[in-house]
Design a protein around this motif. Structure first.
Motif, PDB file in Angstrom:
ATOM      1  N   VAL A   1       0.857  -1.184   0.000  1.00  9.52           N
ATOM      2  CA  VAL A   1       0.000   0.000   0.000  1.00  9.52           C
ATOM      3  C   VAL A   1       0.892   1.232   0.000  1.00  9.52           C
TER       4      VAL A   1
ATOM      5  N   GLY B   1      -5.904  -0.695   2.226  1.00  4.86           N
ATOM      6  CA  GLY B   1      -6.144   0.297   1.184  1.00  4.86           C
ATOM      7  C   GLY B   1      -7.538   0.896   1.223  1.00  4.86           C
ATOM      8  N   GLN B   2      -8.459   0.200   1.882  1.00  2.00           N
ATOM      9  CA  GLN B   2      -9.845   0.680   1.915  1.00  2.00           C
ATOM     10  C   GLN B   2     -10.231   1.285   3.248  1.00  2.00           C
TER      11      GLN B   2
ATOM     12  N   THR C   1      -2.788   8.857   5.013  1.00  2.34           N
ATOM     13  CA  THR C   1      -3.707   8.455   3.957  1.00  2.34           C
ATOM     14  C   THR C   1      -3.168   7.190   3.305  1.00  2.34           C
TER      15      THR C   1
ATOM     16  N   VAL D   1      -3.604   4.235   0.433  1.00  3.13           N
ATOM     17  CA  VAL D   1      -4.278   3.785  -0.790  1.00  3.13           C
ATOM     18  C   VAL D   1      -3.540   2.569  -1.339  1.00  3.13           C
ATOM     19  N   ASP D   2      -4.232   1.829  -2.213  1.00  2.96           N
ATOM     20  CA  ASP D   2      -3.582   0.701  -2.867  1.00  2.96           C
ATOM     21  C   ASP D   2      -2.374   1.193  -3.644  1.00  2.96           C
TER      22      ASP D   2
ATOM     23  N   HIS E   1      -3.588   6.006 -14.057  1.00  2.00           N
ATOM     24  CA  HIS E   1      -4.621   6.940 -13.616  1.00  2.00           C
ATOM     25  C   HIS E   1      -4.442   8.291 -14.313  1.00  2.00           C
TER      26      HIS E   1
ATOM     27  N   ARG F   1     -12.859   0.440  -8.042  1.00  2.00           N
ATOM     28  CA  ARG F   1     -12.126   1.385  -7.191  1.00  2.00           C
ATOM     29  C   ARG F   1     -11.263   0.655  -6.185  1.00  2.00           C
ATOM     30  N   HIS F   2     -11.830  -0.389  -5.577  1.00  2.00           N
ATOM     31  CA  HIS F   2     -11.102  -1.148  -4.575  1.00  2.00           C
ATOM     32  C   HIS F   2     -11.062  -2.601  -4.991  1.00  2.00           C
TER      33      HIS F   2
END
Lengths: 723, 723
Positions: A191, A328-329, A340, A342-343, A450, A670-671
């Motif tokens: 992550v 990540g979630q 923070t 995130v993946d 992204h 998204r996840h």
């Protein structure tokens, strides 16, 4: 555009296409060109073209493309490419299913209603001569005619076909993604943690991260990698790599020269600017010296970087995919702007410079970027006009006096004067995708895929607004203004006439795009020429030759918006001028066929996002559908049809459909859903290798990482786990 | 409203308040009333009023309230109550800080600018006599006057004070919540799973849930509890409980009667409707028989329920808080409408009937509910008017003939005719919160506290739109219409006049609310009377007496919207008529004092949501601030102030502030941050006890749960864990 020029344009495009295809068949059979036409197969260690078939039959590639399964695409080019083909076949299906009903029905309904309406328009408009093509469009139907019911029902048919196929496609893509994610990937164990708060006194960043995550995940925490400021070290590393390449090249030249002359000629170079000025030295000695000088410098800088340049961001690795997916979630910190999580993206996708961007910046920068994009879309003509005005021939002559003799020749002068503004526009349009990608990266996005998706979205809006809406509305307004002055009330009937007459323009546009565009794509003329030129004059070493033919990826960033424009055009005109549908079908059919060949044999994907492009594509197809429904609402209104309001139902349905889809399918994009990663892999991946893959190349060094306890990559000892 | 009637109204309210407070002092000292005035202390096993102090000094409660710390409130009444006091003190702070600057400055600026403007208005309006109070308001300032700068700056001051104090309060509440969540709570070990897909063939729901979660969380999964359809079993259980209560009561009556008469009189009752008709039987025998008859029935139904009535929803328990917190935030299934996992609420908060609601219903029902609420807010007068029209005396006489002799008396007739419509309105307003709560539950919300928050939000909009906007705009329109007919251009100056003149109405409204409302709250006259009546005439057993004095909770659902209305009114008028600020300060000051007493001594919270009410309150205070800024924008515009546009900056600032707050603080309220629950508890909780607390009382039975393997509560054997 009259009928004959329309046919001429189509025939010309088709002839170009034929020529390009024959060129491809001829060129691709030469063994020396195999690296241009089959690079993906070569890089995967396969035989370039399955040997026999390509010799037996020049069109075998068509058969190979048609008979290839989705699994072949997945194997050769990954999930993202397979998803792109789902998009192509979905749109193909929508257009084919629409065409099967719309073409026979609407064309006959429109063609048999010719008399009255065409007369009434020729009464009011100044140039009321209907071309043959226009007779086949909705313009030929009388206002208030009950025949408009057929067009209303056709609007419903196209919409429902779109809903059905999009739904099926979304489901299919979701399954593709789930299946791909089920087998373990390195990035599923990591992550990305951003916005680390200031480290407590006496603790290094590394200790801070380790102790925080070890407290939360005591059993599955593996180790962490603190992001460092790599500007200095990258610069040194690039310099070193450059010298290394030059050294190899110089040695190759020396070897080459030995063949003719036993002693050989030692290559020389100048040390000044671009190798053009300065002292002349022996290349091999000079580069070896430079390299020996740089290596200790680089090592010192590497050590300084990992120890002292740790930033407020880190990659954290777990021994379990489940934990990483959960992490990540989940919300980790009480305050959202710290820790923070995130993946993590794939190592090759990481945009290292953006990792350390602050939370506040990541919130505000997109706003600024959106404003810039909006201004670019709306006012992009202004800087071009300004540049064109500035780069007149007289100005050029003043600024670049050596051009004077050339410019003074009358013929060249005329051509330059005619093409300078267009040249500015072409250069602008060529640079636009790069500019949009730069803007997307400036938003603070941390993964390459992204950023490309974001740039592609911006490009879509640019293309649709400027090309589609611009041409339609612009064309209508300009051809209308004069008539309106005489008969102000004729504006409505003129608008009704302008929409379908633009259809012929778009038909030739699409035909040009697929015949010439896909012809060039298939024949790969430009890469072929560049490769042969480079090979002949520039490349000396094997690595340089490989660089010259390396194919790159499919380029979703610009390809998808281009396709989207065609979807938008064909959908919007599907009912008004159904004759456009076969061209749309041809575009996507030919595109599917040729790109299938390219995906299997040519392009090498530069990243893998497991279909995360799909929600993006889905949304934009729906946006095109909405635009189409709005157009129909307006156009049926122009035709004074009493039941025009029925189209509003469709618009509401589209919005509900979009809402339901994004609620049902999007979260899984998204996840990572936990049920997908809960099956632990049979063979365990090598965690150390996963960890190493995330270390940037400029910091990869044997001497780093294991001896110091406090640097950014070290394996933290268990003793720091006490919180 | 002229000055004398204004003062009269204030004095009357104050006298009522004094009387009520003296009543409280007198009544609360009687030991028999202790259960009404100190129930919270009694239920917590504390001495009702600390003995000495209340006897020494009748106003000791004020001192006790003032000297109590936030920790006292947390201990006695929980986090939700403490958060409510944060709200009260924040608003108090906003108004006090605003008042300190606005009162001296704006009143003097307004009062010294009296001449010109008041004359010009009396020229154009029909009733241009300015009251003394209006002279102290912004209406007294000339249009275009540079003095308006003071009012503009005051608007800025109030806004910035609000931002600052709200920010501090949000931070403080977030800390309170984090601190409370840090110590383990039963519900932190559980998650609620909804939308189970159909069980695979040959698998029961229970096995399906167990195998799914055991696969994902092999180490921390404890056991699951499948939700069952409890309608039948609840009915039987309630019947049984009713008979049990009646039996205890009958026995108590029999014991009582034995005191006078050695043999005693065995109580009897009738078996028919409401005990009014039917056969007369011996109560004790009758109820015992009924109970013996029902117990086996209930047990059979319980067994059938847990085995055959399993629904598509379950509670899953983990042995680690961390896992439960992660699970509640993570996406589990590939398709979002299956295996939806959310944090479980407290057992007492579960709305059991909503647990089985389908995903689709939960998405569509809120839309329907919002439409109904919108219609209720806008058109609530229509059904009331309809009912009033229907319930005329003549209709009543026809429908209920036995009322005829009463209605025919002239005096009663007059009163009834005058009050029937108001009665309908009062009944409607009394039932409204219940109706809104019913609507919120119909949305499919699964926890009581969430439903109350949702109902409170709806009530806020009803109150603000109908009372505040209704009175202001309505009052302005009605008083204006006549004048407009004569001088159409005077509408602007009249509007400017109407706004401040409504201020006096709202001042008396607030004064009435705090003097009478808080007076009644403190004295608890109504619960006291009801308790004594019940005790004397109805209650026979100890349990019945306890039921009679049990105090209930603070009632956020209606209390917060009421306070919000006052915040909205005072903020909106703070600059236009600063004289309203002291009344707002009094309202919140008195409210803080009296409710502190009630929270410490009277009310017992019926649930604990750990401050989840706060984001809701925060948003609505900001909505009030926005409304205030919009009002100022309009009102400065009416005053033709050149720099009115400066207020737009404030509106943008408010929106940004709302966005930043909801991004920074809200996620920690929606989910449990992992760092908060990562410290595992020192003493481990009894998992079996946590599990049992979630079984609904109607299904609690010794004979259930352990013998069958396939029922809804059983401990699944480890053998099903193979997936």
């Amino acid at each position: 555009m009259d009928f004959s020029s329309f046919v001429t344009s189509l025939v010309t495009s088709f002839v170009i296409f034929l020529v390009l295809m024959l060129l491809f068949v001829w060129l691709s059979r030469k063994p020396g060109n195999a690296v241009v036409y089959y690079p993906n197969r070569i890089l995967k260690g396969l035989d370039p073209a399955d040997g026999r078939s390509s010799i037996r039959n020049p069109f075998a590639w068509i058969w190979e493309a048609l008979s290839s399964s989705e699994q072949d695409v997945l194997n050769m080019s990954g999930v993202d490419t397979a998803v792109y083909f789902v998009f192509l076949s979905t749109v193909l299906g929508i257009l084919a299913l629409s065409g099967v009903i719309l073409l026979p029905v609407l064309l006959s309904v429109a063609a048999t209603d010719n008399a009255a309406n065409s007369k009434s328009i020729s009464d009011t408009s100044s140039n009321g001569t209907f071309s043959d093509l226009d007779k086949l469009s909705m313009a030929n139907v009388k206002a208030k005619s009950p025949r408009l019911w057929a067009f209303l029902i056709a609007t419903y048919w196209v919409s429902f076909v779109t809903y059905y196929l999009l739904w099926k496609a979304y489901k299919h893509v979701a399954e593709l993604r789930a299946k791909a994610l089920m087998s373990p990937k390195p990035e599923q164990f990591a992550v990305l943690v951003r916005d680390l708060p200031n480290a407590p006194k006496g603790q290094s960043r590394k200790e801070q991260v380790d102790s925080y995550f070890r407290a939360i995940y005591p059993e599955t925490f593996y180790r962490s990698l603190v992001v460092t400021a790599n500007k200095q070290v990258n610069k040194l590393w690039q310099e070193l790599e450059g010298y290394k390449k030059k050294l190899v090249r110089a040695e190759a030249i020396y070897e080459e020269s030995k063949k003719g002359n036993a002693a050989g000629i030692r290559p020389t170079n100048k040390t000044g600017f671009l190798g053009l000025v300065g002292e002349k030295v022996d290349s091999i000695e000079y580069y070896t010296g430079k390299i020996n000088e740089l290596i200790p410098k680089l090592e010192a800088e590497q050590r300084a970087t990992v120890r002292e340049k740790q930033q407020c961001s880190a990659l954290v690795f777990f021994t379990s995919r489940m934990t990483a997916a959960c992490a990540g979630q989940s919300l980790h910190a009480q305050m959202v702007d710290t820790w923070t999580v995130v993946d993590a993206p794939e190592p090759r996708q990481l945009i290292w410079n953006n990792l350390t961007m602050k939370f506040f910046d990541r919130q505000t920068r997109p706003c600024v970027v959106y404003i810039i994009v909006f201004l670019t879309i709306v006012f992009y003509m202004i800087p071009i006009a300004f540049i064109s005005a500035f780069t007149t021939l007289d100005n050029l002559k003043k600024l670049l006096p050596f051009l004077k003799p050339v410019v003074n020749i009358a013929a060249i002068r005329t051509i330059l004067e005619a093409y300078l503004p267009q040249l500015a526009l072409i250069i602008f349009l060529a640079l636009l995708p790069k500019f949009l990608l730069f803007l997307s990266k400036a938003e603070g996005i941390h993964s390459e895929s992204h950023a490309i998706r974001a740039a592609s979205g911006k490009y879509f809006y640019f293309v649709v607004i400027n090309v589609f809406i611009g041409v339609t509305v612009g064309g209508t307004i300009f051809s209308t203004i004069k008539t309106i002055e005489k008969h102000p009330k004729s504006i409505v009937s003129l608008l009704a006439k302008s929409l379908p007459s633009n259809a012929t323009f778009f038909i030739t546009y699409i035909a040009l795009k697929f015949f010439v565009g896909y012809g060039l794509e298939l024949s790969r003329l430009v890469p072929l020429i560049i490769f042969h030129l480079k090979k002949k004059y520039l490349c000396k070493t094997e690595a340089e030759i490989k660089d010259a033919w390396f194919p790159g990826d499919l380029g979703y960033g610009t390809r998808v918006p281009g396709d989207m424009l065609v979807v938008t055009i064909v959908l919007c005109y599907s009912v008004i001028a159904p004759i456009i549908i076969p061209f749309g079908v041809l575009y996507f059919g030919l595109g599917w066929l040729i790109l299938r060949n390219q995906a299997l044999k040519v392009y090498v994907p530069s990243y893998e996002s497991y279909g995360r492009m799909w929600p993006h594509i889905h949304k934009r197809v729906l946006a095109a559908l909405l635009l189409y429904q709005l157009t129909m609402l307006g156009y049926l209104g122009v035709k004074k049809f009493y039941y025009t309001e029925f189209v509003v139902v469709l618009i509401a349905l589209s919005l509900i459909f979009a809402f339901v889809c994004s609620n049902k399918f999007y979260p899984a994009f998204r996840h990572t859903p936990l049920e997908v990663v809960c099956h632990e892999p049979k063979e365990t991946l090598n965690m150390e290798q996963i960890f190493k893959s995330y270390i940037p190349p400029s910091l990869c060094s044997e001497k780093l990482g294991d001896d110091q306890q406090e640097d950014a990559f070290s394996q933290g000892s268990k003793s720091v786990s006490v919180v």
